[in-house]
Design a protein around this motif. Structure first.
Motif, PDB file in Angstrom:
ATOM      1  N   LEU A  61       1.163 -11.014  13.756  1.00 47.22           N
ATOM      2  CA  LEU A  61      -0.201 -11.261  14.234  1.00 47.22           C
ATOM      3  C   LEU A  61      -1.091 -10.054  13.933  1.00 47.22           C
ATOM      4  CD1 LEU A  61      -1.651 -13.527  15.758  1.00 47.22           C
ATOM      5  CD2 LEU A  61      -1.208 -12.316  17.879  1.00 47.22           C
ATOM      6  N   ALA A  62      -0.543  -8.862  14.193  1.00 48.15           N
ATOM      7  CA  ALA A  62      -1.315  -7.644  13.917  1.00 48.15           C
ATOM      8  C   ALA A  62      -1.640  -7.551  12.433  1.00 48.15           C
ATOM      9  CB  ALA A  62      -0.525  -6.417  14.368  1.00 48.15           C
ATOM     10  N   LEU A  63      -0.642  -7.918  11.597  1.00 53.38           N
ATOM     11  CA  LEU A  63      -0.873  -7.851  10.146  1.00 53.38           C
ATOM     12  C   LEU A  63      -1.979  -8.815   9.734  1.00 53.38           C
ATOM     13  CD1 LEU A  63       2.768  -7.565   8.801  1.00 53.38           C
ATOM     14  CD2 LEU A  63       0.949  -5.891   8.521  1.00 53.38           C
ATOM     15  N   TYR A  64      -2.078  -9.968  10.422  1.00 55.69           N
ATOM     16  CA  TYR A  64      -3.148 -10.914  10.077  1.00 55.69           C
ATOM     17  C   TYR A  64      -4.508 -10.251  10.250  1.00 55.69           C
ATOM     18  CZ  TYR A  64      -6.411 -14.742  10.215  1.00 55.69           C
ATOM     19  OH  TYR A  64      -7.486 -15.562   9.955  1.00 55.69           O
ATOM     20  N   PHE A  65      -4.666  -9.569  11.390  1.00 57.22           N
ATOM     21  CA  PHE A  65      -5.987  -8.982  11.645  1.00 57.22           C
ATOM     22  C   PHE A  65      -6.245  -7.781  10.732  1.00 57.22           C
ATOM     23  CE2 PHE A  65      -5.157 -11.310  15.599  1.00 57.22           C
ATOM     24  CZ  PHE A  65      -6.254 -12.154  15.537  1.00 57.22           C
ATOM     25  N   SER A  69      -9.344  -7.530   8.014  1.00 56.13           N
ATOM     26  CA  SER A  69     -10.258  -6.462   8.443  1.00 56.13           C
ATOM     27  C   SER A  69     -11.348  -6.242   7.399  1.00 56.13           C
ATOM     28  CB  SER A  69      -9.473  -5.171   8.646  1.00 56.13           C
ATOM     29  OG  SER A  69     -10.354  -4.092   8.742  1.00 56.13           O
ATOM     30  N   ARG A  70     -12.487  -5.755   7.891  1.00 59.50           N
ATOM     31  CA  ARG A  70     -13.560  -5.410   6.956  1.00 59.50           C
ATOM     32  C   ARG A  70     -13.272  -4.088   6.263  1.00 59.50           C
ATOM     33  NH1 ARG A  70     -19.300  -6.204   9.980  1.00 59.50           N
ATOM     34  NH2 ARG A  70     -18.698  -8.094  11.050  1.00 59.50           N
ATOM     35  N   PHE A  71     -12.381  -3.305   6.870  1.00 55.89           N
ATOM     36  CA  PHE A  71     -12.064  -1.970   6.381  1.00 55.89           C
ATOM     37  C   PHE A  71     -10.968  -2.113   5.324  1.00 55.89           C
ATOM     38  CE2 PHE A  71     -10.046   2.305   7.225  1.00 55.89           C
ATOM     39  CZ  PHE A  71     -11.063   3.008   6.610  1.00 55.89           C
ATOM     40  N   VAL A  72     -11.337  -1.883   4.062  1.00 52.76           N
ATOM     41  CA  VAL A  72     -10.451  -2.221   2.950  1.00 52.76           C
ATOM     42  C   VAL A  72      -9.084  -1.524   3.018  1.00 52.76           C
ATOM     43  CG1 VAL A  72     -10.232  -2.241   0.454  1.00 52.76           C
ATOM     44  CG2 VAL A  72     -12.417  -2.798   1.500  1.00 52.76           C
ATOM     45  N   PHE A  74      -7.228  -0.892   5.460  1.00 54.19           N
ATOM     46  CA  PHE A  74      -6.370  -1.658   6.364  1.00 54.19           C
ATOM     47  C   PHE A  74      -5.731  -2.828   5.634  1.00 54.19           C
ATOM     48  CE2 PHE A  74      -8.484  -0.491  10.684  1.00 54.19           C
ATOM     49  CZ  PHE A  74      -7.824   0.723  10.635  1.00 54.19           C
ATOM     50  N   ARG A  75      -6.553  -3.459   4.790  1.00 48.24           N
ATOM     51  CA  ARG A  75      -6.023  -4.606   4.040  1.00 48.24           C
ATOM     52  C   ARG A  75      -4.908  -4.149   3.105  1.00 48.24           C
ATOM     53  NH1 ARG A  75     -11.226  -7.160   1.522  1.00 48.24           N
ATOM     54  NH2 ARG A  75     -12.594  -6.247   3.075  1.00 48.24           N
ATOM     55  N   TRP A  76      -5.168  -3.023   2.423  1.00 50.80           N
ATOM     56  CA  TRP A  76      -4.125  -2.505   1.530  1.00 50.80           C
ATOM     57  C   TRP A  76      -2.851  -2.207   2.308  1.00 50.80           C
ATOM     58  CZ3 TRP A  76      -7.741   1.631  -1.095  1.00 50.80           C
ATOM     59  CH2 TRP A  76      -8.618   0.956  -1.957  1.00 50.80           C
ATOM     60  N   LEU A  77      -3.026  -1.597   3.452  1.00 48.94           N
ATOM     61  CA  LEU A  77      -1.884  -1.234   4.284  1.00 48.94           C
ATOM     62  C   LEU A  77      -1.043  -2.472   4.597  1.00 48.94           C
ATOM     63  CD1 LEU A  77      -0.907   1.391   5.808  1.00 48.94           C
ATOM     64  CD2 LEU A  77      -1.942   0.358   7.830  1.00 48.94           C
ATOM     65  N   ILE A  82       3.803  -5.862   3.683  1.00 46.19           N
ATOM     66  CA  ILE A  82       4.448  -7.141   3.396  1.00 46.19           C
ATOM     67  C   ILE A  82       5.200  -7.077   2.073  1.00 46.19           C
ATOM     68  CG2 ILE A  82       3.977  -9.562   2.866  1.00 46.19           C
ATOM     69  CD1 ILE A  82       1.560  -9.217   4.893  1.00 46.19           C
ATOM     70  N   TRP A  83       4.551  -6.435   1.107  1.00 44.92           N
ATOM     71  CA  TRP A  83       5.174  -6.292  -0.216  1.00 44.92           C
ATOM     72  C   TRP A  83       6.504  -5.563  -0.092  1.00 44.92           C
ATOM     73  CZ3 TRP A  83       5.563  -1.376  -2.722  1.00 44.92           C
ATOM     74  CH2 TRP A  83       6.026  -1.434  -4.038  1.00 44.92           C
ATOM     75  N   PHE A  84       6.518  -4.494   0.681  1.00 40.53           N
ATOM     76  CA  PHE A  84       7.728  -3.691   0.790  1.00 40.53           C
ATOM     77  C   PHE A  84       8.839  -4.437   1.529  1.00 40.53           C
ATOM     78  CE2 PHE A  84      10.493  -0.812   3.109  1.00 40.53           C
ATOM     79  CZ  PHE A  84      10.988  -0.045   2.068  1.00 40.53           C
ATOM     80  N   PHE A  85       8.506  -4.995   2.703  1.00 35.39           N
ATOM     81  CA  PHE A  85       9.575  -5.564   3.522  1.00 35.39           C
ATOM     82  C   PHE A  85      10.079  -6.894   2.996  1.00 35.39           C
ATOM     83  CE2 PHE A  85       8.226  -2.361   6.520  1.00 35.39           C
ATOM     84  CZ  PHE A  85       9.442  -1.936   7.010  1.00 35.39           C
TER      85      PHE A  85
END
Lengths: 306, 269
Positions: A61-65, A69-72, A74-77, A82-85
């Motif tokens: 759920l946290a990853l969804y937000f 996010s508007r803050f780019v 955060f999106r990369w993070l 997800i890519w890693f795990f």
């Protein structure tokens, strides 16, 4: 004479089932079901699965937000997470967590909370349990992120707009309007994830956790009855997933109480357990018909979900 | 003393301000201009119908009024208050806080083309939700009010039905009741009857007409020329992101002066 010996040898080799059954002792498999170490393993397996699934769902759920996010950065993070795990084996993650944990210098909260010994169980390696818990949760979070995203994004954007137009904030609209609807979409795959999780926890036996598989391996290898104890473990896993199948069916029925969209309803519990997604249940006969005025045309769904 | 007179000037403005005062509103979607400077006012109690071909920007303009769309230029005042933005001392506009925008939206009812009823709630719960969540109205009071509003739109007997069990016209009437539950001072209708089967249009228009007669301030984007002619105090014709022509229904619909209005009306009438 030679021919006779050949026949005997061939006969023995040709009937592996008979020779297996002669070796395999069902009494050991069944009597081990309630061995203390096995029961402890069941508790550890269930605890690991429940806690990891809960933590994983919250991470998802946290990853969804983060992703929205508007803050780019955060999106990369979120995408990197997800890519890693999803891109590395869970077994590697478990081993990594177990080996990295000491270097993180974190005190293990589980260590002082040895309820298992207090309950009369054999003491366990809580460091390994914590490492398993962390790895399973983080890994599950990556998968839940996809499920949560699919669930939330399936809700028509008009629902949030309507909420906002009534004076609700984004958070209110999410909590009261979008998430309750998304839950119906999220819960079936979430149930499948938990079914998976119950079995996937067995991987932690490699770092020395006496979960169900760890306990079965320990007893089996010690007594040279590995096969019997693996069957013992399998019976327990089957029992857990079967019970979960019932629970899942019950939860889904509850969440579908509104019968908002009959097409979304699932088939029977046994279909789900066998993994048959099945045809959607037929539209309900107009039960509670008093509600519907005669001659009213069938419900149009264009308004709520497209 | 000077400060005092300024404050009182602001108060006077608020008391006499039009309900909607849009000044030179501009809106661009991905460099594609949709509104190219729209100015209009709506007095309190006035019913304004906005007509025009699809793509003329009328829906976008309506959505700007309660800040569902951000604007790229101009200003919108709702009842004397700047909508969606705060003015910096240097005159620049910055987006207002979320809670402020929500507070202003709570006073503006909106009815959508596709109803957007909350699918997981019954008709009654749909109407109760916002007063409880936003106004913190006691549950019982909200329920009484919701039943009253459902009676008003003629759907009291459907209180416990879920939206998927309602016809389009019934859904839209519930949506109107839901908007009215916030006791708005302005109602926006975004093509409220365009998604309805023809035989269901009448029941929704009837509710809208009743609202207008009760003195509600309304901005109605519509394709229903009959409704615009009979109910609206003023009709605005938009095309290509501009207001082309406005005036009384008789002027605009029966005796349009602009060629574009004439072309449009020839097609729809």
């Amino acid at each position: 004479m030679n021919i006779n010996r050949l026949v005997i040898q061939r006969g023995a080799a040709m009937n592996p089932i008979a020779s297996f059954l002669k070796y395999f002792n069902w009494h050991i498999a069944v009597n081990s079901l309630f061995a203390r170490l096995i029961l402890q393993g069941v508790i550890i397996t269930i605890s690991l699965a429940v806690v990891s699934q809960l933590a994983g769902t919250l991470i998802g759920l946290a990853l969804y937000f983060l992703r929205r996010s508007r803050f780019v950065p955060f999106r990369w993070l979120a995408e990197a997470y997800i890519w890693f795990f999803r891109g590395t084996p869970l077994l590697v993650q478990i081993l990594f967590a177990y080996n990295a944990l000491p270097y993180l210098g974190l005190s293990n909260p589980l260590r002082n909370l040895d309820i298992f010994t207090q309950l009369g169980f054999v003491s366990i390696y809580t460091d390994a349990m914590l490492a398993g818990l962390v790895a399973l949760s983080l890994n599950e979070g990556a998968y839940m992120a996809e499920i949560v995203r699919a669930g939330i994004d399936s809700i028509d954007i008009g629902q949030m707009e309507a909420a906002k137009s009534l004076g609700m904030t984004y958070a209110q609209g999410m909590r009261r309007i979008v998430l309750p609807q998304a839950m119906r979409v999220i819960i079936p795959p979430l149930g499948n994830e938990f079914n998976n999780m119950l079995k996937t926890t067995s991987l932690v036996y490699v770092i020395g956790v006496y979960d169900l598989l760890g306990a079965a391996k320990a007893i089996g290898d010690f007594s040279f009855r590995t096969l019997e104890l693996l069957v013992t473990a399998s019976i327990w896993y089957l029992a857990m997933t079967t019970v979960w199948g019932f629970v899942q069916a019950y939860i889904e029925r509850k969440f579908n109480a509104a019968n908002i969209d009959p097409a979304l309803r699932e088939g029977s519990w046994w279909r789900r357990m066998l993994g048959i997604r099945g045809r959607p249940a037929p539209a309900p006969a107009l039960a509670g018909g008093a509600l519907f005025a005669p001659g009213v045309e069938p419900p149009s769904i264009q308004g709520d979900r497209r | 003393m000077a400060v005092y007179s300024q404050a009182s000037q602001a108060q006077v403005y608020k008391a006499t301000a039009p309900m909607v005062d849009a000044q030179n509103v501009e809106k661009t979607f991905h460099r594609n201009p949709v509104l190219r400077g729209v100015s209009m006012q709506v007095r309190k109690g006035e019913v304004v119908a906005i007509i025009g071909p699809s793509g003329s920007g009328k829906t976008t303009f309506l959505r700007c009024l309660n800040h569902l769309e951000k604007i790229n230029g101009g200003r919108i005042y709702i009842d004397g208050e700047l909508m969606g933005y705060r003015e910096q001392p240097d005159g620049r506009l910055v987006e207002d806080s979320e809670s402020n925008i929500a507070r202003m939206r709570a006073q503006i009812g909106m009815v959508f083309q596709r109803f957007n009823l909350f699918a997981h709630l019954t008709a009654l719960q749909n109407v109760m939700e916002a007063p409880i969540q936003v106004k913190h109205m006691p549950r019982q009071m909200a329920e009484e009010q919701a039943r009253e509003l459902l009676r008003k739109v003629g759907l009291e007997y459907k209180a416990d039905a879920y939206p998927s069990r309602l016809s389009g016209g019934q859904q839209q009437r519930v949506a109107i009741a839901r908007a009215l539950a916030m006791d708005p001072k302005l109602m926006l209708f975004d093509e409220a009857t365009s998604a309805l089967d023809p035989e269901l249009v009448g029941e929704v228009l009837k509710v809208m007409r009743q609202l207008a007669e009760e003195g509600m301030t309304m901005v109605v984007v519509t394709h229903e020329m009959g409704f615009a002619r009979e109910v609206a105090d003023r009709v605005i014709f938009m095309d290509g992101g501009y207001i082309v022509e406005q005036g009384s229904p008789d002027q605009v619909i029966n005796h349009p002066t602009q060629e574009r209005t004439q072309n449009f009306l020839r097609k729809v009438l």
